[in-house]
Design a protein around this motif. Structure first.
Motif, PDB file in Angstrom:
ATOM      1  N   ILE A  79       0.816  -1.090   0.085  1.00 32.66           N
ATOM      2  CA  ILE A  79      -0.208   0.072  -0.107  1.00 32.66           C
ATOM      3  C   ILE A  79       0.841   1.173  -0.079  1.00 32.66           C
ATOM      4  CG2 ILE A  79      -1.514   1.243   1.316  1.00 32.66           C
ATOM      5  CD1 ILE A  79      -2.829  -1.389   2.141  1.00 32.66           C
ATOM      6  N   PHE A  80       1.799   1.299   0.695  1.00 28.32           N
ATOM      7  CA  PHE A  80       2.822   2.469   0.980  1.00 28.32           C
ATOM      8  C   PHE A  80       3.392   2.609  -0.487  1.00 28.32           C
ATOM      9  CE2 PHE A  80       7.208   3.992   0.905  1.00 28.32           C
ATOM     10  CZ  PHE A  80       6.711   5.152   1.846  1.00 28.32           C
ATOM     11  N   LEU A  81       3.887   1.570  -1.220  1.00 34.19           N
ATOM     12  CA  LEU A  81       4.681   1.655  -2.398  1.00 34.19           C
ATOM     13  C   LEU A  81       3.659   2.075  -3.504  1.00 34.19           C
ATOM     14  CD1 LEU A  81       7.186  -1.257  -3.255  1.00 34.19           C
ATOM     15  CD2 LEU A  81       7.636   1.037  -3.258  1.00 34.19           C
ATOM     16  N   ILE A  82       2.466   2.023  -3.686  1.00 37.58           N
ATOM     17  CA  ILE A  82       1.446   2.309  -4.543  1.00 37.58           C
ATOM     18  C   ILE A  82       1.162   3.896  -3.981  1.00 37.58           C
ATOM     19  CG2 ILE A  82      -0.826   2.097  -5.510  1.00 37.58           C
ATOM     20  CD1 ILE A  82      -0.842  -0.912  -4.820  1.00 37.58           C
ATOM     21  N   SER A  83       1.127   4.260  -2.767  1.00 37.29           N
ATOM     22  CA  SER A  83       1.028   5.524  -2.581  1.00 37.29           C
ATOM     23  C   SER A  83       2.163   6.462  -3.147  1.00 37.29           C
ATOM     24  CB  SER A  83       0.373   5.707  -0.991  1.00 37.29           C
ATOM     25  OG  SER A  83       0.512   6.759  -0.847  1.00 37.29           O
ATOM     26  N   PHE A  84       3.134   5.915  -2.452  1.00 35.58           N
ATOM     27  CA  PHE A  84       4.642   6.514  -3.090  1.00 35.58           C
ATOM     28  C   PHE A  84       4.625   7.098  -4.591  1.00 35.58           C
ATOM     29  CE2 PHE A  84       9.042   6.503  -3.985  1.00 35.58           C
ATOM     30  CZ  PHE A  84       9.745   7.464  -3.080  1.00 35.58           C
ATOM     31  N   VAL A  85       4.588   5.811  -5.284  1.00 34.68           N
ATOM     32  CA  VAL A  85       4.587   6.098  -6.772  1.00 34.68           C
ATOM     33  C   VAL A  85       3.530   7.067  -7.115  1.00 34.68           C
ATOM     34  CG1 VAL A  85       4.103   4.689  -9.069  1.00 34.68           C
ATOM     35  CG2 VAL A  85       5.709   3.851  -7.370  1.00 34.68           C
ATOM     36  N   GLY A  86       2.241   6.847  -6.631  1.00 40.10           N
ATOM     37  CA  GLY A  86       1.046   7.862  -7.084  1.00 40.10           C
ATOM     38  C   GLY A  86       1.490   9.401  -6.841  1.00 40.10           C
ATOM     39  N   ASN A  87       1.827   9.456  -5.650  1.00 36.49           N
ATOM     40  CA  ASN A  87       2.170  10.915  -4.989  1.00 36.49           C
ATOM     41  C   ASN A  87       3.261  11.609  -5.766  1.00 36.49           C
ATOM     42  OD1 ASN A  87       0.049  10.918  -3.208  1.00 36.49           O
ATOM     43  ND2 ASN A  87       1.138   9.994  -1.637  1.00 36.49           N
ATOM     44  N   ARG A  88       4.291  10.764  -6.330  1.00 33.29           N
ATOM     45  CA  ARG A  88       5.375  11.126  -6.791  1.00 33.29           C
ATOM     46  C   ARG A  88       5.093  11.382  -8.536  1.00 33.29           C
ATOM     47  NH1 ARG A  88      11.134  10.447  -4.938  1.00 33.29           N
ATOM     48  NH2 ARG A  88      11.029  10.789  -3.020  1.00 33.29           N
ATOM     49  N   GLY A  89       3.999  10.989  -9.051  1.00 25.91           N
ATOM     50  CA  GLY A  89       3.612  11.070 -10.269  1.00 25.91           C
ATOM     51  C   GLY A  89       4.508  10.382 -11.308  1.00 25.91           C
ATOM     52  N   THR A  90       4.954   9.067 -10.606  1.00 27.63           N
ATOM     53  CA  THR A  90       5.812   8.058 -11.486  1.00 27.63           C
ATOM     54  C   THR A  90       5.080   7.420 -12.612  1.00 27.63           C
ATOM     55  OG1 THR A  90       7.184   8.008  -9.391  1.00 27.63           O
ATOM     56  CG2 THR A  90       7.710   6.403 -11.275  1.00 27.63           C
ATOM     57  N   PHE A  91       3.722   7.171 -12.351  1.00 23.73           N
ATOM     58  CA  PHE A  91       2.742   6.607 -12.949  1.00 23.73           C
ATOM     59  C   PHE A  91       2.892   7.458 -14.472  1.00 23.73           C
ATOM     60  CE2 PHE A  91       0.720   4.509  -9.377  1.00 23.73           C
ATOM     61  CZ  PHE A  91       1.153   3.246  -9.532  1.00 23.73           C
ATOM     62  N   THR A  92       2.704   8.753 -14.165  1.00 28.81           N
ATOM     63  CA  THR A  92       2.422   9.399 -15.517  1.00 28.81           C
ATOM     64  C   THR A  92       3.869   9.408 -16.206  1.00 28.81           C
ATOM     65  OG1 THR A  92       2.917  11.400 -14.259  1.00 28.81           O
ATOM     66  CG2 THR A  92       0.654  10.798 -14.730  1.00 28.81           C
ATOM     67  N   ARG A  93       4.959   9.520 -15.674  1.00 27.99           N
ATOM     68  CA  ARG A  93       6.444   9.398 -16.166  1.00 27.99           C
ATOM     69  C   ARG A  93       6.977   7.937 -16.893  1.00 27.99           C
ATOM     70  NH1 ARG A  93      10.083  12.511 -12.062  1.00 27.99           N
ATOM     71  NH2 ARG A  93       8.961  10.991 -10.460  1.00 27.99           N
ATOM     72  N   GLY A  94       6.485   6.918 -16.585  1.00 27.74           N
ATOM     73  CA  GLY A  94       6.773   5.902 -17.119  1.00 27.74           C
ATOM     74  C   GLY A  94       7.601   5.078 -16.329  1.00 27.74           C
ATOM     75  N   TYR A  95       7.973   4.013 -16.824  1.00 26.17           N
ATOM     76  CA  TYR A  95       8.849   2.790 -15.914  1.00 26.17           C
ATOM     77  C   TYR A  95      10.286   3.301 -15.851  1.00 26.17           C
ATOM     78  CZ  TYR A  95       5.025  -0.313 -16.344  1.00 26.17           C
ATOM     79  OH  TYR A  95       3.590  -0.712 -15.957  1.00 26.17           O
ATOM     80  N   LYS A  96      10.655   4.184 -16.950  1.00 23.27           N
ATOM     81  CA  LYS A  96      12.158   4.475 -16.649  1.00 23.27           C
ATOM     82  C   LYS A  96      12.456   5.562 -15.429  1.00 23.27           C
ATOM     83  CE  LYS A  96      15.876   6.803 -19.380  1.00 23.27           C
ATOM     84  NZ  LYS A  96      16.242   7.270 -20.562  1.00 23.27           N
ATOM     85  N   ALA A  97      11.381   6.290 -15.160  1.00 21.10           N
ATOM     86  CA  ALA A  97      11.413   7.131 -14.071  1.00 21.10           C
ATOM     87  C   ALA A  97      11.532   6.319 -12.613  1.00 21.10           C
ATOM     88  CB  ALA A  97      10.470   8.146 -14.164  1.00 21.10           C
ATOM     89  N   MET A  98      10.750   5.157 -12.566  1.00 17.47           N
ATOM     90  CA  MET A  98      10.659   4.245 -11.684  1.00 17.47           C
ATOM     91  C   MET A  98      11.919   3.721 -11.436  1.00 17.47           C
ATOM     92  SD  MET A  98       7.121   2.641 -12.325  1.00 17.47           S
ATOM     93  CE  MET A  98       6.414   1.919 -10.605  1.00 17.47           C
ATOM     94  N   VAL A  99      12.858   3.221 -12.422  1.00 13.78           N
ATOM     95  CA  VAL A  99      13.965   2.531 -12.214  1.00 13.78           C
ATOM     96  C   VAL A  99      15.071   3.561 -11.857  1.00 13.78           C
ATOM     97  CG1 VAL A  99      15.871   1.183 -13.497  1.00 13.78           C
ATOM     98  CG2 VAL A  99      13.528   0.943 -13.879  1.00 13.78           C
ATOM     99  N   ILE A 100      15.033   4.601 -12.130  1.00 14.54           N
ATOM    100  CA  ILE A 100      15.828   5.977 -11.826  1.00 14.54           C
ATOM    101  C   ILE A 100      15.858   6.014 -10.465  1.00 14.54           C
ATOM    102  CG2 ILE A 100      16.740   7.859 -12.407  1.00 14.54           C
ATOM    103  CD1 ILE A 100      16.184   7.620 -15.184  1.00 14.54           C
ATOM    104  N   ASP A 101      14.425   6.355  -9.737  1.00  7.85           N
ATOM    105  CA  ASP A 101      14.258   6.664  -8.549  1.00  7.85           C
ATOM    106  C   ASP A 101      15.138   5.786  -7.439  1.00  7.85           C
ATOM    107  OD1 ASP A 101      13.440   8.097  -6.549  1.00  7.85           O
ATOM    108  OD2 ASP A 101      11.281   7.845  -6.829  1.00  7.85           O
ATOM    109  N   PHE A 102      15.727   6.214  -6.835  1.00  3.59           N
ATOM    110  CA  PHE A 102      16.606   5.567  -5.750  1.00  3.59           C
ATOM    111  C   PHE A 102      15.501   5.191  -4.628  1.00  3.59           C
ATOM    112  CE2 PHE A 102      19.047   5.413  -1.724  1.00  3.59           C
ATOM    113  CZ  PHE A 102      19.835   4.300  -2.390  1.00  3.59           C
ATOM    114  N   GLU A 103      14.741   6.074  -4.299  1.00  5.38           N
ATOM    115  CA  GLU A 103      13.879   5.965  -3.026  1.00  5.38           C
ATOM    116  C   GLU A 103      13.043   4.821  -3.169  1.00  5.38           C
ATOM    117  OE1 GLU A 103      11.939   8.905   0.280  1.00  5.38           O
ATOM    118  OE2 GLU A 103      12.547   9.592  -1.497  1.00  5.38           O
TER     119      GLU A 103
END
Length: 128
Positions: A79-103
């Protein structure tokens, strides 16, 4: 005297309690619950959680209690990870932004280790 105390600790390790200690533990659960209902303070909630975990250990055993707490930890982290990704806007930026994000990677590795602790072996928790 020494034999009685040794037998007492052996019974504690087995997960069995004397009826008086069991009743005392139940009174602790109800007292903490009463405090939380009357005055929801962080210390009262912490006491309720601690006494409930102790009650679970002596009611169902240590291993099922650890499995239950581990499963709760995994659900909480998902639940925390879904919230974290949603609040950061990573869903809209794509998977590349998720892989680069260290946190995000840190929390993903934390989730993987928690899953290994629940479904693999308890010693994986030592990595946390």
């Amino acid at each position: 005297m020494a034999t009685q105390s040794l037998q007492f600790f052996c019974n504690l390790l087995k997960g069995t309690l004397e009826p008086r200690l069991s009743a005392l533990l139940w009174m602790g659960v109800f007292a903490a619950l009463f405090l939380v209902v009357l005055m929801p303070q962080p210390l009262g909630i912490l006491a309720l959680v601690a006494v409930t975990i102790l009650r679970l250990i002596f009611s169902v055993g240590l291993e099922p209690t650890l499995f239950l707490l581990g499963a709760f930890n995994v659900c909480n982290k998902i639940i925390f990870l879904i919230s974290f990704v949603g609040n950061r806007g990573t869903f809209t930026r794509g998977y590349k932004a998720m892989v680069i994000d260290f946190e995000f990677l840190y929390h993903l590795i934390y989730l993987i280790i928690c899953c290994l602790g629940v479904f693999g072996h308890v010693f994986f928790y030592s990595l946390l």
